[in-house]
Design a protein around this motif. Structure first.
Motif, PDB file in Angstrom:
ATOM      1  N   SER A  40      -3.568   4.622  -4.724  1.00  0.00           N
ATOM      2  CA  SER A  40      -3.144   5.499  -3.760  1.00  0.00           C
ATOM      3  C   SER A  40      -4.398   5.920  -2.726  1.00  0.00           C
ATOM      4  CB  SER A  40      -2.790   6.950  -4.518  1.00  0.00           C
ATOM      5  OG  SER A  40      -3.899   7.405  -5.241  1.00  0.00           O
ATOM      6  N   GLN A  41      -5.471   5.274  -2.886  1.00  0.00           N
ATOM      7  CA  GLN A  41      -6.401   5.588  -2.002  1.00  0.00           C
ATOM      8  C   GLN A  41      -7.645   4.425  -2.202  1.00  0.00           C
ATOM      9  OE1 GLN A  41      -8.647   9.077  -3.671  1.00  0.00           O
ATOM     10  NE2 GLN A  41      -9.341   7.985  -5.444  1.00  0.00           N
ATOM     11  N   GLU A  90     -13.254   8.978  -0.143  1.00  0.00           N
ATOM     12  CA  GLU A  90     -11.903   8.603  -0.735  1.00  0.00           C
ATOM     13  C   GLU A  90     -11.027   8.696   0.586  1.00  0.00           C
ATOM     14  OE1 GLU A  90     -11.144  11.385  -3.715  1.00  0.00           O
ATOM     15  OE2 GLU A  90     -12.907  10.222  -5.265  1.00  0.00           O
ATOM     16  N   LEU A  91     -10.356   7.683   0.783  1.00  0.00           N
ATOM     17  CA  LEU A  91      -9.427   7.439   1.790  1.00  0.00           C
ATOM     18  C   LEU A  91      -8.078   7.113   1.360  1.00  0.00           C
ATOM     19  CD1 LEU A  91     -11.587   5.212   4.108  1.00  0.00           C
ATOM     20  CD2 LEU A  91     -11.495   7.472   4.219  1.00  0.00           C
ATOM     21  N   PRO A  92      -7.210   8.255   1.330  1.00  0.00           N
ATOM     22  CA  PRO A  92      -5.615   8.229   1.115  1.00  0.00           C
ATOM     23  C   PRO A  92      -5.133   6.792   1.840  1.00  0.00           C
ATOM     24  CG  PRO A  92      -6.053  10.282   1.617  1.00  0.00           C
ATOM     25  CD  PRO A  92      -7.434   9.548   1.998  1.00  0.00           C
ATOM     26  N   SER A 131      -3.450   7.449   4.970  1.00  0.00           N
ATOM     27  CA  SER A 131      -4.053   8.015   6.317  1.00  0.00           C
ATOM     28  C   SER A 131      -4.821   6.590   6.970  1.00  0.00           C
ATOM     29  CB  SER A 131      -5.264   8.995   5.718  1.00  0.00           C
ATOM     30  OG  SER A 131      -6.551   8.403   5.168  1.00  0.00           O
TER      31      SER A 131
END
Length: 296
Positions: free
Chosen positions: A102-103, A114-116, A119
């Motif tokens: 998920s990230q 932490e990058l979803p 996004s």
């Protein structure tokens, strides 16, 4: 998404039976630091080539006891300092990049980002591979992520992210990373040991012609001048081979890039061909030139 080889990004089951997220060793550059690192790399290369050209042109100029130009020595020291700065930057930018379901997670020097997945709009290979190959992330907000990721082989990273990875530049970088894996001892063989072959031959010819025997200079003037004379020949042929290798390297990279651009699927085959051809032309070609010079 194409399958990813275990060698590129191993995924091992955890203690709970779940796969571990692919984790890659990268170097995370801000824009300014990447520009500085690229500039240092270009300056270092230009410095080494200038020093080599000075040695080749200015060493044997009719002097009784030839020596490499003093300026070449200063340029070599500058190149060494530039190399140290590039190593320092690589140490400062060392990071890990993990691809979780998920990230995406970037960890560098105590910081964690932490990058979803939702996004991130896209990930693409660097169009200008300096200071090396790498990947940039573009967010759905329209802005780029603050760190660009240098990685030896961007293909496993892009595949793990589920991103389209069939760009010719990706194929070019992947072929270079997997086919031409250079180690420090390759450089030692190429630019330290191999130059000894013509250096020893020419040094001994000079000793016999100028002083009358293989050790006559040593017997007449001592070890210092004798070793200085040998060092001069070794330095000269090292510099000559640096220039010789640079010509073939430029041609090899152009051919490998053209092959990757025309047919990304054949990039590894083209890279393998140019690496073998470069080695043959470097070692065999230089020996042939020396032999031809002797036979004139």
């Amino acid at each position: 998404m194409s399958p990813m080889s275990a060698a590129d990004a191993p995924v091992a089951p955890s203690a709970h039976g779940q796969p571990v997220a692919p984790r890659f060793q990268v170097h995370a550059y801000s824009l300014a630091l990447r520009l500085v690192s690229a500039l240092l790399q270009v300056l270092m290369t230009a410095d080494i080539l200038c020093a080599s050209a000075l040695i080749v042109v200015g060493t044997f100029t009719g002097a009784m006891n030839p020596r490499p130009p003093a300026l070449a020595g200063w340029l070599a020291l500058i190149a060494l300092a530039l190399f140290g700065l590039t190593r320092l930057i690589r140490w400062l930018t060392a990071a890990t990049f993990s691809v979780e379901p998920s990230q995406f997670v970037l960890e560098r020097r105590g910081d964690r980002f932490e990058l979803p997945v939702t996004s991130v709009e896209s990930a693409r290979v660097w169009r200008l591979p300096l200071p090396g190959a790498g990947v940039s992330l573009r967010m759905k907000s329209g802005r780029g992520f603050q760190y660009a990721l240098q990685v030896v082989d961007p293909l496993p990273v892009l595949e793990a992210m589920g991103t389209e990875a069939n760009h010719p530049l990706t194929a070019f970088a992947h072929a270079r990373a997997t086919v031409s894996r250079r180690r420090w001892y390759h450089l030692v063989l190429k630019f330290v040991l191999f130059p000894l072959v013509p250096a020893v031959i020419m040094f001994q010819l000079n000793q016999r012609i100028t002083y009358g025997g293989p050790f006559a200079q040593y017997q007449m003037y001592g070890m210092g001048p004798y070793m200085q004379s040998f060092f001069t020949y070794w330095t000269y042929f090292t510099a000559l081979l640096v220039l010789f290798a640079s010509i073939w390297r430029v041609l090899a990279e152009l051919v490998a890039f053209a092959g990757a651009w025309i047919s990304p699927r054949r990039a590894r085959g083209v890279r393998r061909f140019v690496e073998v051809a470069s080695a043959v032309l470097y070692y065999g070609g230089f020996c042939s030139l020396v032999a031809w010079k002797f036979l004139q």
